[in-house]
Design an enzyme around this catalytic site. Structure first.
Site, PDB file in Angstrom:
ATOM      1  N   SER A   5       0.869  -1.176   0.000  1.00 14.36           N
ATOM      2  CA  SER A   5       0.000   0.000   0.000  1.00 14.36           C
ATOM      3  C   SER A   5       0.906   1.226   0.000  1.00 14.36           C
ATOM      4  O   SER A   5       2.104   1.115   0.265  1.00 14.36           O
ATOM      5  CB  SER A   5      -0.927  -0.022   1.219  1.00 14.36           C
ATOM      6  OG  SER A   5      -0.178  -0.164   2.411  1.00 14.36           O
ATOM      7  N   GLU A   7       1.228   5.624   0.883  1.00 13.40           N
ATOM      8  CA  GLU A   7       0.681   6.833   1.513  1.00 13.40           C
ATOM      9  C   GLU A   7       0.939   8.043   0.619  1.00 13.40           C
ATOM     10  O   GLU A   7       2.023   8.201   0.075  1.00 13.40           O
ATOM     11  CB  GLU A   7       1.364   7.067   2.874  1.00 13.40           C
ATOM     12  CG  GLU A   7       0.821   8.315   3.580  1.00 13.40           C
ATOM     13  CD  GLU A   7       1.567   8.628   4.869  1.00 13.40           C
ATOM     14  OE1 GLU A   7       1.357   7.913   5.857  1.00 13.40           O
ATOM     15  OE2 GLU A   7       2.355   9.595   4.874  1.00 13.40           O
ATOM     16  N   ALA A  41      -4.077  17.483  11.447  1.00 11.06           N
ATOM     17  CA  ALA A  41      -4.838  17.493  12.704  1.00 11.06           C
ATOM     18  C   ALA A  41      -5.519  18.852  12.872  1.00 11.06           C
ATOM     19  O   ALA A  41      -4.989  19.883  12.457  1.00 11.06           O
ATOM     20  CB  ALA A  41      -3.906  17.205  13.869  1.00 11.06           C
ATOM     21  N   GLY A  97      -2.922  12.353  15.962  1.00 11.53           N
ATOM     22  CA  GLY A  97      -2.428  13.483  15.195  1.00 11.53           C
ATOM     23  C   GLY A  97      -1.531  14.389  16.012  1.00 11.53           C
ATOM     24  O   GLY A  97      -1.385  14.222  17.225  1.00 11.53           O
ATOM     25  N   ASP A  98      -0.930  15.322  15.321  1.00 14.36           N
ATOM     26  CA  ASP A  98      -0.053  16.311  15.960  1.00 14.36           C
ATOM     27  C   ASP A  98      -0.526  17.687  15.547  1.00 14.36           C
ATOM     28  O   ASP A  98      -0.632  17.965  14.345  1.00 14.36           O
ATOM     29  CB  ASP A  98       1.389  16.154  15.441  1.00 14.36           C
ATOM     30  CG  ASP A  98       2.077  14.959  16.067  1.00 14.36           C
ATOM     31  OD1 ASP A  98       1.899  14.746  17.275  1.00 14.36           O
ATOM     32  OD2 ASP A  98       2.793  14.251  15.335  1.00 14.36           O
ATOM     33  N   HIS A 139       7.011   5.983  20.415  1.00 16.06           N
ATOM     34  CA  HIS A 139       6.506   7.313  20.074  1.00 16.06           C
ATOM     35  C   HIS A 139       7.325   8.355  20.829  1.00 16.06           C
ATOM     36  O   HIS A 139       7.619   8.179  22.011  1.00 16.06           O
ATOM     37  CB  HIS A 139       5.017   7.402  20.462  1.00 16.06           C
ATOM     38  CG  HIS A 139       4.394   8.698  20.066  1.00 16.06           C
ATOM     39  ND1 HIS A 139       4.253   9.742  20.940  1.00 16.06           N
ATOM     40  CD2 HIS A 139       3.929   9.132  18.877  1.00 16.06           C
ATOM     41  CE1 HIS A 139       3.695  10.769  20.304  1.00 16.06           C
ATOM     42  NE2 HIS A 139       3.478  10.421  19.054  1.00 16.06           N
ATOM     43  N   GLN A 166       5.366   3.501  12.178  1.00 11.68           N
ATOM     44  CA  GLN A 166       6.255   4.606  11.827  1.00 11.68           C
ATOM     45  C   GLN A 166       7.436   3.968  11.088  1.00 11.68           C
ATOM     46  O   GLN A 166       7.740   2.792  11.311  1.00 11.68           O
ATOM     47  CB  GLN A 166       6.734   5.285  13.121  1.00 11.68           C
ATOM     48  CG  GLN A 166       7.625   6.480  12.925  1.00 11.68           C
ATOM     49  CD  GLN A 166       6.966   7.517  12.034  1.00 11.68           C
ATOM     50  OE1 GLN A 166       7.003   7.383  10.804  1.00 11.68           O
ATOM     51  NE2 GLN A 166       6.356   8.522  12.629  1.00 11.68           N
ATOM     52  N   PHE A 206      13.237  15.137   9.319  1.00  8.18           N
ATOM     53  CA  PHE A 206      11.955  14.493   9.574  1.00  8.18           C
ATOM     54  C   PHE A 206      12.108  13.392  10.632  1.00  8.18           C
ATOM     55  O   PHE A 206      11.268  13.251  11.532  1.00  8.18           O
ATOM     56  CB  PHE A 206      11.439  13.923   8.251  1.00  8.18           C
ATOM     57  CG  PHE A 206       9.989  13.552   8.284  1.00  8.18           C
ATOM     58  CD1 PHE A 206       9.060  14.393   8.860  1.00  8.18           C
ATOM     59  CD2 PHE A 206       9.559  12.353   7.731  1.00  8.18           C
ATOM     60  CE1 PHE A 206       7.723  14.038   8.898  1.00  8.18           C
ATOM     61  CE2 PHE A 206       8.224  11.988   7.766  1.00  8.18           C
ATOM     62  CZ  PHE A 206       7.308  12.841   8.352  1.00  8.18           C
ATOM     63  N   HIS A 256       3.952  -0.976   3.624  1.00 10.04           N
ATOM     64  CA  HIS A 256       3.248   0.287   3.371  1.00 10.04           C
ATOM     65  C   HIS A 256       4.308   1.350   3.067  1.00 10.04           C
ATOM     66  O   HIS A 256       5.120   1.671   3.938  1.00 10.04           O
ATOM     67  CB  HIS A 256       2.445   0.673   4.622  1.00 10.04           C
ATOM     68  CG  HIS A 256       1.663   1.956   4.478  1.00 10.04           C
ATOM     69  ND1 HIS A 256       0.478   2.045   3.790  1.00 10.04           N
ATOM     70  CD2 HIS A 256       1.904   3.206   4.954  1.00 10.04           C
ATOM     71  CE1 HIS A 256       0.013   3.280   3.849  1.00 10.04           C
ATOM     72  NE2 HIS A 256       0.861   4.014   4.545  1.00 10.04           N
TER      73      HIS A 256
HETATM   74  P1  FAD Z   1      -1.738   7.753  20.183  1.00  8.45           P
HETATM   75  O1  FAD Z   1      -1.816   6.315  19.911  1.00  8.45           O
HETATM   76  O2  FAD Z   1      -2.902   8.401  20.846  1.00  8.45           O
HETATM   77  O3  FAD Z   1      -0.415   7.999  21.045  1.00  8.45           O
HETATM   78  C1  FAD Z   1       0.093   9.309  21.255  1.00  8.45           C
HETATM   79  C2  FAD Z   1       0.958   9.337  22.512  1.00  8.45           C
HETATM   80  O4  FAD Z   1       0.129   9.253  23.668  1.00  8.45           O
HETATM   81  C3  FAD Z   1       1.939   8.169  22.642  1.00  8.45           C
HETATM   82  O5  FAD Z   1       3.080   8.664  23.281  1.00  8.45           O
HETATM   83  C4  FAD Z   1       1.203   7.162  23.500  1.00  8.45           C
HETATM   84  O6  FAD Z   1       2.091   6.321  24.240  1.00  8.45           O
HETATM   85  C5  FAD Z   1       0.383   8.063  24.417  1.00  8.45           C
HETATM   86  N1  FAD Z   1      -0.952   7.500  24.718  1.00  8.45           N
HETATM   87  C6  FAD Z   1      -1.769   6.865  23.848  1.00  8.45           C
HETATM   88  N2  FAD Z   1      -2.927   6.540  24.438  1.00  8.45           N
HETATM   89  C7  FAD Z   1      -2.868   7.010  25.690  1.00  8.45           C
HETATM   90  C8  FAD Z   1      -3.773   6.995  26.785  1.00  8.45           C
HETATM   91  N3  FAD Z   1      -4.999   6.454  26.673  1.00  8.45           N
HETATM   92  N4  FAD Z   1      -3.375   7.578  27.945  1.00  8.45           N
HETATM   93  C9  FAD Z   1      -2.147   8.152  28.066  1.00  8.45           C
HETATM   94  N5  FAD Z   1      -1.236   8.179  27.059  1.00  8.45           N
HETATM   95  C10 FAD Z   1      -1.601   7.632  25.866  1.00  8.45           C
HETATM   96  N6  FAD Z   1      -0.181  12.705  11.930  1.00  8.45           N
HETATM   97  C11 FAD Z   1      -1.074  13.572  11.383  1.00  8.45           C
HETATM   98  O7  FAD Z   1      -1.271  14.669  11.936  1.00  8.45           O
HETATM   99  N7  FAD Z   1      -1.754  13.252  10.246  1.00  8.45           N
HETATM  100  C12 FAD Z   1      -1.608  12.061   9.612  1.00  8.45           C
HETATM  101  O8  FAD Z   1      -2.237  11.810   8.587  1.00  8.45           O
HETATM  102  C13 FAD Z   1      -0.691  11.100  10.184  1.00  8.45           C
HETATM  103  N8  FAD Z   1      -0.532   9.880   9.647  1.00  8.45           N
HETATM  104  C14 FAD Z   1       0.260   8.945  10.280  1.00  8.45           C
HETATM  105  C15 FAD Z   1       0.327   7.636   9.772  1.00  8.45           C
HETATM  106  C16 FAD Z   1       1.116   6.672  10.396  1.00  8.45           C
HETATM  107  C17 FAD Z   1       1.138   5.285   9.842  1.00  8.45           C
HETATM  108  C18 FAD Z   1       1.898   7.027  11.527  1.00  8.45           C
HETATM  109  C19 FAD Z   1       2.788   6.011  12.178  1.00  8.45           C
HETATM  110  C20 FAD Z   1       1.831   8.314  12.032  1.00  8.45           C
HETATM  111  C21 FAD Z   1       1.007   9.281  11.418  1.00  8.45           C
HETATM  112  N9  FAD Z   1       0.882  10.582  11.928  1.00  8.45           N
HETATM  113  C22 FAD Z   1       0.013  11.483  11.360  1.00  8.45           C
HETATM  114  C23 FAD Z   1       1.660  10.989  13.096  1.00  8.45           C
HETATM  115  C24 FAD Z   1       0.845  10.776  14.392  1.00  8.45           C
HETATM  116  O9  FAD Z   1      -0.336  11.515  14.359  1.00  8.45           O
HETATM  117  C25 FAD Z   1       1.731  11.241  15.540  1.00  8.45           C
HETATM  118  O10 FAD Z   1       2.783  10.331  15.741  1.00  8.45           O
HETATM  119  C26 FAD Z   1       0.982  11.520  16.837  1.00  8.45           C
HETATM  120  O11 FAD Z   1       1.885  12.179  17.719  1.00  8.45           O
HETATM  121  C27 FAD Z   1       0.461  10.277  17.547  1.00  8.45           C
HETATM  122  O12 FAD Z   1      -0.611   9.736  16.918  1.00  8.45           O
HETATM  123  P2  FAD Z   1      -1.134   8.270  17.377  1.00  8.45           P
HETATM  124  O13 FAD Z   1      -2.368   8.036  16.629  1.00  8.45           O
HETATM  125  O14 FAD Z   1      -0.046   7.306  17.266  1.00  8.45           O
HETATM  126  O15 FAD Z   1      -1.453   8.614  18.903  1.00  8.45           O
END
Ligand code: FAD
Length: 274
Positions: A5, A7, A41, A97-98, A139, A166, A206, A256
């Protein structure tokens, strides 16, 4: 037969979109399982992500929008889920997201990706296949590797079907992560995210921000090539191909590619594998 796949990120101009659709057509010849399209985000690319997803879907290829919950309300997310459902989309990459640095968390009702996964399941049942992010090298904001692994498992338990990692350049980090989460009962596919190497300075910048390590032996060689972009690409292709071979031999279910909206670098690697 290994599946793959790609991106994409949403384009900003009509000319960019035109080019991207040509890249889509070139990559589509390799029968990818889906193309995913990133999302800013807070909704900053909402319309542009939708437009690219629609253009891919209309060509009869599966498209998976990314959706990030940070900076958005439940009502906004609900609306987006509905838009994609109406379009006939059935796969989403669900993320926290960030937000850009300095931006507040205004409007955020779902704080973490596990909250988003749970919400999507509540709202749309099993309509969507849900992908989540995984971090074999941890992360960057996680308090510890252990906590990050637990948080990953939480997302899976909330209803994720599959994960995309990642990118990394050390296959052992992937195998270790997979072993760890499998021992905790996770049995969903964990797909390695592959970053082709084409430009050292961009990659270094990056990687610093997303917490992906460029091993010293790779970094030193890339640095030594300076502006010799042909050598960087040649070495990059070799290193990434070797890693992909190891990943597939070791049981990775699929690959991917972070295409960066280009076909060549991903295909150069892929063609070495098929
Ligand atoms: P989460 O899984 O929520 O984790 C974020 C952080 O919080 C981690 O440190 C985790 O350990 C901690 N955490 C998670 N759940 C909890 C909880 N319940 N309580 C306390 N701590 C918690 N970013 C974008 O903005 N747009 C995109 O399109 C995008 N695409 C991506 C695609 C892939 C395949 C990857 C790997 C990353 C992508 N990102 C994108 C980056 C991603 O949004 C960032 O890495 C972001 O900081 C974390 O997103 P996550 O969904 O992994 O977060």
């Amino acid at each position: 037969m290994t599946t793959l796949s790609f991106e994409f990120f949403p384009t900003k101009t009509e000319e960019g979109t035109e080019k991207l659709l040509n890249v889509r057509d070139e990559l589509a010849a390799y029968n990818p399982e889906f193309f995913s399209v990133t999302y800013g985000a807070g909704g900053s690319t909402r319309d542009r992500t939708y437009a690219i997803v629609k253009a891919i879907h209309e060509r009869g290829i599966a498209a998976a929008p990314h959706l990030a919950c940070i900076g958005s309300s439940k009502a906004e997310i609900r609306e987006i889920l509905k838009e994609y459902q109406d379009l006939g989309i059935n796969r989403i990459v669900a993320l926290r997201g960030d937000l850009p640095s300095g931006a507040g968390f205004d409007g955020t009702e779902l704080r973490y990706a596990n909250d988003l996964v749970e919400f999507i399941r509540e709202e749309t049942g099993d309509h969507y296949t849900l992908e989540v992010a995984a971090y074999p090298e941890m992360h960057p904001q996680a308090t510890s590797f252990e906590a990050d692994v637990q948080n990953f498992v939480r997302k899976v338990k909330a209803g994720a079907d599959s994960a995309i990692t990642q990118y990394f350049f050390n296959a052992d980090s992937y195998f270790y992560f997979v072993d760890r989460v499998q021992a905790m009962g996770v049995d969903i596919p964990i797909i390695p995210g592959i970053m082709p190497i084409t430009n050292y300075s961009k990659l270094a910048r990056f990687s610093e921000s997303c917490g992906a390590e460029i091993p010293r032996w790779i970094r030193k060689q890339l640095e030594a090539y300076g502006d010799d972009s042909d050598s960087i690409k040649k070495f990059g292709e070799e290193v990434v191909t070797d890693m992909c071979k190891r990943l597939l031999e070791g049981g990775a279910p699929s690959l991917h590619f972070y295409s960066m909206n280009q076909a060549k670098a991903s295909l150069d690697v892929w063609k070495n594998l098929i």
